[in-house]
Design an enzyme around this catalytic site. Structure first.
Site, PDB file in Angstrom:
ATOM      1  N   LYS A   1       0.815  -1.212   0.000  1.00  0.00           N
ATOM      2  CA  LYS A   1       0.000   0.000   0.000  1.00  0.00           C
ATOM      3  C   LYS A   1       0.854   1.270   0.000  1.00  0.00           C
ATOM      4  CE  LYS A   1      -4.240  -2.000   1.777  1.00  0.00           C
ATOM      5  NZ  LYS A   1      -3.855  -3.425   1.804  1.00  0.00           N
TER       6      LYS A   1
HETATM    7  C1  LIG Z   1      -4.439  -4.503   1.158  1.00  0.00           C
HETATM    8  C2  LIG Z   1      -3.687  -5.787   1.070  1.00  0.00           C
HETATM    9  C3  LIG Z   1      -4.058  -6.819   0.176  1.00  0.00           C
HETATM   10  C4  LIG Z   1      -5.289  -6.726  -0.711  1.00  0.00           C
HETATM   11  O1  LIG Z   1      -5.171  -5.781  -1.737  1.00  0.00           O
HETATM   12  P1  LIG Z   1      -6.486  -5.263  -2.508  1.00  0.00           P
HETATM   13  O2  LIG Z   1      -6.032  -4.118  -3.321  1.00  0.00           O
HETATM   14  O3  LIG Z   1      -7.456  -4.875  -1.430  1.00  0.00           O
HETATM   15  O4  LIG Z   1      -6.996  -6.402  -3.341  1.00  0.00           O
HETATM   16  C5  LIG Z   1      -3.282  -7.957   0.143  1.00  0.00           C
HETATM   17  N1  LIG Z   1      -2.206  -8.105   0.958  1.00  0.00           N
HETATM   18  C6  LIG Z   1      -1.832  -7.154   1.823  1.00  0.00           C
HETATM   19  C7  LIG Z   1      -0.660  -7.395   2.708  1.00  0.00           C
HETATM   20  C8  LIG Z   1      -2.545  -5.955   1.915  1.00  0.00           C
HETATM   21  O5  LIG Z   1      -2.184  -5.011   2.810  1.00  0.00           O
END
Ligand SMILES: *Cc1c(COP(=O)(O)O)cnc(C)c1O
Length: 457
Positions: free
Chosen positions: A109
């Site tokens: 993120k």
């Molecule tokens: C947010 C997240 C996901 C999922 O990603 P999306 O964009 O919501 O599909 C997967 N793994 C981790 C570690 C995350 O923080």
């Protein structure tokens, strides 16, 4: 370039307005009015670094910001990463792992939220505007959002999380941040209570206006756009076209891959990997989208039933017809299920759900065969890659997206690897830091009073 809502009832917005708006006023999600085709640029872009490619991709979509300014914001955003190239590949046999977790909070993120923070700073500064960001988190989003805007003069950020239900390490990643514009609120309730508080707060339009409320959740268009860059970069890194295995929750990550493919980057298939919350895997295999109860797993960032970014894909799947999209969403809202006539093309997507035993087994296998420690979310992608490998031709390169550093999820790693501990110096350094956090009741008036007193107006 203008931005339109999937629901079709919002006047077109500029890029900068789309970034500040987040969710469209008609309840839809924003998308560009056309998807640029980059086929003619691919050869010259193959030699670019991640950061240089990011500047090229962003410039296509953010035509109301000077290219020189975009270049500066991108440089600043990714200077916070631990490695010069921003992202890294690790080879595990015939699968390449694309590590996106070398940013400040060790989760993918950061790739989007470091850039979004810089975009906010620039846009608000130029307009002499302020923003109070209010968000709810059960894990990675909160710390990555805070890391993106900490210390900024025009922004205050309020992050709510359910008391006692966020891992202690993830909580400390938020509450140990000393900057005065960061406000952590531990809510005496569930994650749903936090989300409901946020929704009711944003529904109070007079308050929203008066206090310039903004959101950083994954529906923000700039987050999707920033994520397009690593699909583009990886697709140009190999001689063969690339298929991606993507651990999926809210569909934000994999949607960016779909967009990169539509732009003409050499991408073969997208393998959608869910945990036991398999609503999306079922949709891609049967055409039916039906809600089930949320199950709590070792991959909490994917414990999601209703994926907020799915609507963007659906819009394209329904030929950009807002009426059909609205009918689908209305069906789903009233009955908890809806379906499409035509399955998404098997040439674009594969999908599978991975259970907890398979997730832990994938951590074990990667460690036994390659000495690699994968976080549980990444392991879901690795397990899916193995399962769907038969669908991938020899003339394609398989890439699995690694979404978090394993040290963020030490319990699951220890469970899979006989108690083995995994650490990261940045997380170790947090231990013992004084937390800054306010305990509140799940009460709208309490939240409002807090934002009024501590936010900027
Ligand atoms: C947010 C997240 C996901 C999922 O990603 P999306 O964009 O919501 O599909 C997967 N793994 C981790 C570690 C995350 O923080």
């Amino acid at each position: 370039m203008k931005y339109l809502s999937t629901r079709g009832a919002t006047p077109p917005l500029s890029f900068q307005d789309a970034v500040l708006t987040g969710l469209a006023p008609d309840g839809g999600l924003l998308l560009p009015d056309r998807i640029p085709n980059v086929s003619a640029q691919l050869d010259s872009w193959r030699s670019l670094s991640f950061v240089e490619l990011a500047k090229q991709v962003l410039t296509l979509f953010a035509d109301d910001i000077e290219p020189a300014v975009i270049a500066r914001l991108v440089d600043e955003a990714y200077a916070s990463f631990d490695i010069d190239e921003t992202v890294a590949f690790t080879e595990l046999g015939n699968v390449q792992v694309l590590e996106l977790f070398h940013g400040p909070t060790l989760a993918f993120k950061d790739v989007a939220l470091q850039l979004l923070g810089k975009l906010f700073e620039h846009i608000l500064g130029a307009r002499d505007q302020r923003l109070n960001i209010v968000g709810a988190t059960s894990g990675d989003t909160g710390s990555a959002a805070i890391a993106g805007v900490r210390g900024q003069g025009n922004v205050d950020i309020f992050i709510m999380f359910p008391t006692g239900r966020v891992s202690p390490l993830q909580e400390l990643q938020m509450t140990s941040i000393p900057d005065a514009n960061v406000h952590c609120l531990s809510v005496n309730g569930s994650f749903d209570d936090c989300q409901n508080l946020m929704k009711t707060l944003f529904a109070d339009l007079a308050f929203k206006d008066r206090y310039h409320l903004g959101a950083v959740n994954s529906v923000n268009w700039a987050r999707v756009l920033a994520q397009v860059v690593y699909y583009a970069y990886a697709s140009l890194h190999f001689a063969k076209p690339v298929s991606f295995s993507v651990p999926t929750g809210n569909f934000g990550n994999i949607f960016a891959g779909y967009l990169a493919k539509r732009m003409g980057f050499p991408i073969a298939r997208l393998l959608l990997a869910t945990n036991e919350n398999d609503i999306l895997a079922r949709f891609f295999n049967t055409g039916e989208y039906s809600r089930g109860p949320v199950r709590y797993t070792v991959t909490p960032a994917m414990d999601i039933q209703v994926a907020s970014n799915f609507e963007r894909f659906l819009y394209y799947h329904l030929d950009q017809d807002s009426e059909r999209l609205n009918a689908f969403m209305a069906d789903f809202a009233s009955t908890g299920k809806a379906r499409v006539e035509q399955l998404p093309s098997a040439e674009d997507f594969g999908a599978t759900a991975i259970n907890e035993a398979q997730t832990l087994e994938a951590i074990r296998a990667a460690h036994a065969e390659f000495g690699y420690v994968a976080d549980p979310h990444t392991a879901v992608g690795l397990a899916a890659a193995k399962q769907l490998q038969a669908q991938i031709g020899n003339d394609e390169q398989l890439v699995c997206i690694a979404t978090a550093h394993p040290a963020k999820f030490p319990e699951a790693v220890a469970q899979a690897l006989d108690g083995q501990s995994v650490t990261h110096p940045r997380l170790e350094a947090l231990r013992g830091l004084p937390p800054r956090v306010e305990q509140i009741e799940p009460d709208l008036e309490v939240l409002k009073a807090y934002v009024r007193e501590h936010g900027s107006s």
